[in-house]
Design a protein around this motif. Structure first.
Motif, PDB file in Angstrom:
ATOM      1  N   CYS A  31     -40.644 128.066 -13.900  1.00 35.54           N
ATOM      2  CA  CYS A  31     -40.959 129.245 -13.097  1.00 35.54           C
ATOM      3  C   CYS A  31     -42.440 129.218 -12.716  1.00 35.54           C
ATOM      4  CB  CYS A  31     -40.651 130.533 -13.855  1.00 35.54           C
ATOM      5  SG  CYS A  31     -41.139 131.993 -12.899  1.00 35.54           S
ATOM      6  N   CYS A  34     -44.174 132.892 -13.913  1.00 36.20           N
ATOM      7  CA  CYS A  34     -44.648 133.130 -15.280  1.00 36.20           C
ATOM      8  C   CYS A  34     -45.024 131.820 -15.973  1.00 36.20           C
ATOM      9  CB  CYS A  34     -43.659 133.978 -16.081  1.00 36.20           C
ATOM     10  SG  CYS A  34     -41.975 133.434 -16.132  1.00 36.20           S
ATOM     11  N   ARG A  38     -37.902 128.288 -17.957  1.00 33.39           N
ATOM     12  CA  ARG A  38     -37.156 129.541 -18.092  1.00 33.39           C
ATOM     13  C   ARG A  38     -35.722 129.335 -17.651  1.00 33.39           C
ATOM     14  NH1 ARG A  38     -41.372 130.491 -20.414  1.00 33.39           N
ATOM     15  NH2 ARG A  38     -43.094 131.702 -19.558  1.00 33.39           N
ATOM     16  N   CYS A  68     -35.730 134.259 -11.834  1.00 40.22           N
ATOM     17  CA  CYS A  68     -36.193 133.927 -13.184  1.00 40.22           C
ATOM     18  C   CYS A  68     -35.675 134.972 -14.170  1.00 40.22           C
ATOM     19  CB  CYS A  68     -37.712 133.883 -13.206  1.00 40.22           C
ATOM     20  SG  CYS A  68     -38.408 133.680 -14.858  1.00 40.22           S
ATOM     21  N   CYS A  71     -39.210 136.799 -15.667  1.00 36.21           N
ATOM     22  CA  CYS A  71     -40.053 137.693 -14.866  1.00 36.21           C
ATOM     23  C   CYS A  71     -39.288 138.341 -13.715  1.00 36.21           C
ATOM     24  CB  CYS A  71     -41.285 136.953 -14.342  1.00 36.21           C
ATOM     25  SG  CYS A  71     -40.953 135.725 -13.070  1.00 36.21           S
ATOM     26  N   TYR A  75     -37.115 133.271  -5.958  1.00 38.09           N
ATOM     27  CA  TYR A  75     -37.723 132.128  -5.275  1.00 38.09           C
ATOM     28  C   TYR A  75     -36.687 131.459  -4.399  1.00 38.09           C
ATOM     29  CZ  TYR A  75     -40.954 132.808  -9.135  1.00 38.09           C
ATOM     30  OH  TYR A  75     -41.811 133.366 -10.025  1.00 38.09           O
TER      31      TYR A  75
HETATM   32 ZN   LIG Z   1     -40.672 133.738 -14.329  1.00 40.69          ZN
END
Ligand SMILES: [Zn+2]
Length: 228
Positions: A31, A34, A38, A68, A71, A75
């Motif tokens: 990710c 963050c 993940r 994700c 977080c 994306y």
């Molecule tokens: Zn993330």
């Protein structure tokens, strides 16, 4: 003027678009938000026009996107092209191992110093238990196998091995990292004396697979010869 603006503003708030996401897959990714490995869900969305929060009319599809699990950021799916940290470390470890084997195969396994230099590099890359004898046995096995399968053309098979190990890695490795891999290989070749023509060939193949241009390969191989 003011009441009209107020009404417009209200109208904008009452009308909206809502996207309902449906999971269509999951996995592990790096990710960028963050900054770590993940879990993710791959989502596809359906947009609807809403009035006062109530869905009214379909407004087409959205995504697919990657969400994700940590977080919750969304994306584009191209984020999955990046290897996870775990995968990247494994690729780097395999690359150092293959490069060491290629250089040893070119220079021979009779030199203890070369084997020690190679084993140290491979252990540092993450194969904790790698020994000089294991590397020597692998190189001998590779030579025997290549002899049988390809009728003695040793270089071809190793070139394929090198490309398989280095091609997927090179795009994700910064220039300094790629150069450092080549320098490591050069030090293995130099451990038992100057480059032999076969070692130079192997190192040139390593450099090309790492997408280092020919001039830089020549420069780096010369630099490795000069003790710092
Ligand atoms: Zn993330």
């Amino acid at each position: 003027m003011l009441p009209v603006r107020g009404r417009d503003g209200q109208a904008l708030r009452f009308l909206g678009t809502r996207t309902a996401w449906t999971p269509i897959g999951d996995g592990e990714f790096f990710c960028p938000g963050c900054g770590g490995d993940r879990n993710y869900q791959r989502l596809t969305g359906r947009r609807r026009l809403t009035l006062l929060g109530v869905p009214l009319l379909p407004r087409g599809t959205a995504g697919p996107v990657v969400e994700c699990a940590a977080c919750r950021h969304h994306y584009g799916t191209d984020v999955l092209d990046h290897p996870t940290t775990r995968r990247f470390s494994a690729m780097l470890r395999d690359a150092v191992h293959t490069v060491a084997l290629a250089v040893l195969a070119a220079g021979g396994t009779s030199s203890r110093t070369a084997l020690e230099t190679a084993a140290t590099a491979v252990r540092a890359a993450g194969f904790d238990g790698c020994t000089e004898d294991q590397l020597a046995a692998l190189v001998d096995a590779l030579a025997a196998d290549t002899g049988r399968v390809l009728g003695g053309e040793c270089g071809t098979s190793l070139t394929i091995e090198l490309h398989e190990a280095l091609d997927p890695l090179a795009p994700h490795l910064a220039r300094a990292g790629r150069e450092s891999l080549l320098l490591q290989a050069a030090r293995i070749a130099l451990a038992d004396g100057p480059y032999t023509p076969a070692e130079r060939d192997a190192l040139t193949t390593v450099g090309a697979a790492l997408t280092i241009c020919a001039d830089d390969v020549t420069r780096l191989l010369a630099a490795a010869r000069t003790p710092s």
